[in-house]
Enzyme design. Structure first.
Site, mmCIF file in Angstrom:
data_model
loop_
_atom_site.group_PDB
_atom_site.id
_atom_site.type_symbol
_atom_site.label_atom_id
_atom_site.label_comp_id
_atom_site.label_asym_id
_atom_site.label_seq_id
_atom_site.Cartn_x
_atom_site.Cartn_y
_atom_site.Cartn_z
ATOM 1 N N GLU A 60 0.810 -1.222 0.000
ATOM 2 C CA GLU A 60 0.000 0.000 0.000
ATOM 3 C C GLU A 60 0.843 1.271 0.000
ATOM 4 O OE1 GLU A 60 -2.576 -3.275 0.761
ATOM 5 O OE2 GLU A 60 -0.720 -2.695 1.786
ATOM 6 N N HIS A 129 -11.354 -5.052 7.785
ATOM 7 C CA HIS A 129 -12.110 -4.954 6.544
ATOM 8 C C HIS A 129 -13.361 -4.080 6.691
ATOM 9 C CE1 HIS A 129 -9.557 -8.327 5.556
ATOM 10 N NE2 HIS A 129 -10.043 -8.392 4.328
#
Length: 322
Positions: A60, A129
């Site tokens: 990321e 999540h």
């Protein structure tokens, strides 16, 4: 003619339209190419634009950092982070480079970058999540933070984000991806930084965004009161004027979000109401939020997230106060 799309389809078709319109748009991220994205939001784009849609490594910080270089050299990168919490790994790039390259270079270099990411709970997913960190991104000067609440809003706001000269964090409520369809006009663009008055009313103002807007509308439908519902759409910059004008009219306010209570955006909104509309208030402003705990796993999410019943109860409390 407008098409009836789900939110995930609105994302895909907006990306397709912007790739077609502007050769400088580049779409990339983990699994966005061959797999079409973890939620299939980019399905088919690689085949149509093989030179400008590509998969990235699982990194990321690298995804965000590469976008700075792409933007600085004249491209318009649209990066996908698979889930919002994974963006924590690239937060230093956001705060140190993406958000401040304009000010660091006195405007000679800008970062027209859009970072898309699914966010929020409601799909009973794994840890990391289902979180809502919009307040954290909003705390970084130089970032625009957008949260759509419907397919048409998604298309209009994503179009504006990609065309923006500055970086945008585009938070897509995961549980709204396939929850309903609505008409989405072609070449739809909505202004960033402007709230939407979803329902007009005189008795109380509710401010809610993302998936909480639908829960709020379900709650207000059960009330025998004239409720004004406002969707900020852009968390930063926040359209304070629209919210304050509404509260000055109604004298009562409830703010709803699914992020944890402490230091959430509700606190900032209430502070601005206190600064600019305190003497108009007929009752304290109430916030209905998630709890100050990690988002519980799987079905326990349902006890964590504000729902229509909790929102309705909160509105009734504020309406009943003298």
């Amino acid at each position: 003619m407008a098409d009836r799309l789900r939110m995930v389809e609105a994302v895909r078709e907006t990306l397709r339209a912007e790739l077609e319109r502007d050769d400088s748009v580049v779409v990339y991220g983990e699994d966005v190419g061959r797999a079409g994205g973890v939620f299939r939001a980019t399905e088919g784009l690689l085949d149509a634009y093989p030179d400008r849609v590509f998969d990235s490594p699982v990194a990321e910080a690298g995804i965000v950092g590469v976008g700075v270089g792409l933007a600085a050299t004249g491209l318009r990168p649209v990066a996908e982070i698979q889930f919002q919490s994974f963006l924590y790994q690239g937060f230093h790039q956001l705060a140190q480079h993406v958000a401040r390259i304009r000010s660091r270079t006195r405007g000679t270099v800008t970062c027209p970058m859009t970072i898309r990411t699914p966010y929020g709970g409601g799909i009973h997913a794994l840890e990391l999540h289902s979180e809502s960190f919009e307040a954290g991104f909003a705390h970084v000067p130089g970032l625009t933070v957008v949260v759509p609440a419907s397919p048409a809003e998604t298309a209009g706001l994503l179009t504006a984000s990609i065309r923006s000269p500055d970086p945008v964090i585009f938070l897509e409520p995961t549980r709204l991806y396939r929850s309903f369809r609505e008409e989405v006009p072609a070449d739809h663009e909505l202004p960033l930084g402007e709230a939407r008055i979803v329902d007009s009313g005189e008795d109380l103002t509710v401010v809610a965004w993302g998936s909480m807007l639908r829960e709020t509308l379900a709650a207000t439908a059960e009330l025998d009161a004239d409720i004004e519902v406002i969707d900020p759409r852009t968390i930063s910059p926040l359209d304070t004027e629209t919210i304050v004008e509404s509260v000055r009219k109604t004298g009562r306010c409830v703010v709803v979000h699914e992020a944890p209570r402490t230091s959430g955006m509700a606190g900032e909104i209430i502070a601005r109401i206190t600064e600019d509309a305190f003497y108009y208030l007929e009752a304290p402003v109430e916030r209905i939020t998630g709890y100050d705990v990690p988002v519980p796993l799987f079905a326990r999410e349902d006890a964590y997230l504000p729902d229509a019943d909790r929102i309705e109860a909160g509105i009734r409390r504020v309406l009943d106060r003298n």
